[in-house]
Write an enzyme that holds these catalytic residues in place. Structure first.
Site, short mmCIF file in Angstrom:
data_model
loop_
_atom_site.label_atom_id
_atom_site.label_comp_id
_atom_site.label_asym_id
_atom_site.label_seq_id
_atom_site.Cartn_x
_atom_site.Cartn_y
_atom_site.Cartn_z
N LYS A 34 25.56 60.37 66.74
CA LYS A 34 26.57 59.47 66.75
C LYS A 34 27.08 58.92 65.40
O LYS A 34 26.39 58.87 64.42
CB LYS A 34 26.30 58.17 67.69
N ARG A 47 21.37 60.25 81.67
CA ARG A 47 21.30 61.12 82.67
C ARG A 47 19.91 61.82 82.82
O ARG A 47 19.47 62.19 84.02
CB ARG A 47 22.38 61.97 82.94
#
Ligand code: BES
Ligand code: MN
Ligand code: ZN
Length: 492
Positions: A268, A342
């Site tokens: 990020k 996920r």
């Protein structure tokens, strides 16, 4: 903060009374206005205060009243005081005087029920939450001065009893959840997190901590793939509350517990990355829920499963393009290591349905930035294959002041997560519908069990809270909604 219930305000230096829209004083406010020669009415009429929710009017130094300061606090529309208006009134009264130097705040709700008195205490307590453990040089005048909340009630004993049995356990659970979310990631890494949850056995929960060796043996390969770039060991924690009928099918809650999300190799940007310490907010909601259920001895069988990992880039980290076999046997192409939540949930959901055969599963996760784009910062998104379950979540949330909005999970987007090399890939094509493709990914690991996924990326943390019972910072989002849903829809 000390909470007490009494028949009178005693020597409290600040006394709060309620007023409704139209500058209409309620309960004790009416008598107080008369006793002070109309001081409350005069103060209201001289200013903008109307009795609106989340607004207050201070009245200081009036004769005919023991308290040095009176807070008139808005309870909204006249007539019946609804739960949230009452919570706002108590919370706003606290905020109006918390830095005043006064050490005690009495809130007179003696015209209301014992349950409402208990709720006022609950709201003031939640309003007073602070995470100050690392502030060692904070000057006394910069910290709240109110130490005691005294609720003036018609039947203080009955109010205290209700508070102890039903409200304090939920407040404590929300506080526990907020503390977890607020902790920095150097302190709250998976093993430390698991230890804190283990400590909840004292409430009567059963807590099982599964370490890396055992996770590998069980086949949690996808969850471990997320954690393998970190020097911290990954953990899965299973919590059980057996308050329902023996042998009755449990309700299951699953939480994303990414203690820190750097993005991994798909790293990020530096700006704002510190926010990713709260990427375990979903798991903290599940822990808070279990805490609340045990604390108030809920009549339901419930399991909580949280996947705790740290998503870091190093020489051992998962690479974009890696293919991993999930616990379910389906293979995943990990295209973006920043879509890690996920992956953690895929194994946890599969494990939960296989081991516990639950009536339903609800997972909570700070799963996608796209959820913030879709709904803004005030709503969490609900994705579900069950109208009944989604409906029950949708009914509970607004009762406790948490907002949810149901999102679609249409079949037509399934092709976006089909992979040319594996059974599924961990992101869609580009950014379109990013929260939906994430939910569709999760659905592939539910094995058809009734399931709801709540994406709380928008709501887990708040920067300019307008809700008096939710101070800035960690929200503890979901604890109250899930507790309320179980209470209203699933308790015997
Ligand atoms: N934890 C983030 C999602 C998030 C973003 C939560 C901002 C709270 C605030 C999640 O792991 C993530 O990075 N998701 C990616 C998915 C993408 C790579 C497909 C995202 O949302 O950008
Ligand atoms: Mn991520
Ligand atoms: Zn994440």
């Amino acid at each position: 903060m000390k909470i007490e219930f009494a028949a009178s305000a005693g020597a409290a230096p600040v006394l709060a009374v309620l007023a409704h829209e139209g500058r209409s004083l309620a309960g004790a406010g009416v008598q107080l206005d008369a006793a002070t020669g109309g001081a409350l009415s005069r103060a209201m009429n001289a200013g903008r205060f109307t009795g609106a929710k989340n607004s207050t009017q201070l009245v200081a130094g009036v004769s005919g009243c023991d308290a040095a300061t009176i807070v008139i606090t808005g309870a909204g529309e006249a007539g019946q005081v609804d739960d949230l208006a009452l919570e706002a009134a108590a919370g706003a009264a606290y905020h109006a005087v918390k830095m005043s130097g006064a050490d005690a705040l009495a809130i007179d709700v003696s015209h209301l029920s014992a349950e409402q008195a208990a709720r006022a205490a609950f709201a003031a307590r939640l309003a007073g939450y602070r995470f100050l453990k690392y502030r060692t040089t904070l000057k006394p005048e910069k910290t709240p001065s109110i130490q005691t909340i005294r609720i003036v009630a018609a039947d203080p004993k009955a109010a205290q009893k209700l508070y102890d049995a039903e409200f304090a356990p939920v407040a404590e659970a929300v506080e526990f959840s907020r503390d977890l979310v607020a902790e920095p990631a150097n302190v709250l890494y998976p093993e430390e997190y698991a230890r804190r949850v283990k400590g909840l056995e004292k409430l009567g929960l059963e807590v099982e901590v599964i370490g890396e060796k055992e996770l590998a043996r069980l086949g949690f390969r996808t969850l471990l793939a997320v954690g393998q770039g970190s020097v911290r060991d990954s953990q899965v924690v299973v919590m059980k509350w057996n308050g329902g009928a023996k042998g009755a099918q449990p309700l299951a809650f699953v939480g994303k517990g990414v203690c820190f999300d750097t993005g991994g190799i798909s790293i990020k940007p530096a700006e704002g990355m510190e926010e990713m310490k709260w990427d375990m907010g979903g798991s903290a909601a599940v822990v808070g829920l279990m805490h609340a259920l045990a604390g108030r001895k809920a009549r339901a069988n419930v399991v909580g499963v949280i996947g705790l990992v740290e998503n870091m880039p190093d020489g051992a980290a998962t690479r974009p393009g890696d293919v991993v076999e999930t616990l379910s046997g389906q293979t995943v192409e990990i295209l973006n290591t920043d879509a890690e939540g996920r992956l953690v949930l895929a194994d946890c959901l599969w494990y939960t349905q296989e081991r516990f055969k639950p009536k339903f599963m609800v997972d909570l996760a700070t799963l996608t930035g796209a959820m913030i784009i879709s709904l803004g910062l005030e709503y969490a998104g609900v994705f579900s294959n069950s109208d009944e379950l989604a409906g029950n979540i949708g009914k509970a949330a607004p009762k406790v002041g948490e907002n949810v909005w149901r999102m679609p999970i249409p079949e037509i987007y399934e092709r976006h997560i089909d992979s040319p090399i594996a059974d599924v890939k961990n992101m869609g094509n580009g950014r379109a519908g990013g929260s939906i493709t994430a939910a569709l990914f999760l659905q592939r690991f539910t094995n058809g069990v009734p399931w709801a996924h709540i994406d709380i990326a928008p709501t887990a943390w708040v920067k300019d809270s307008k809700n008096p019972t939710v101070p800035d910072g960690a929200v503890g989002w979901g604890v109250r909604t899930l507790d309320r849903m179980i209470r209203d829809s699933y308790e015997a």
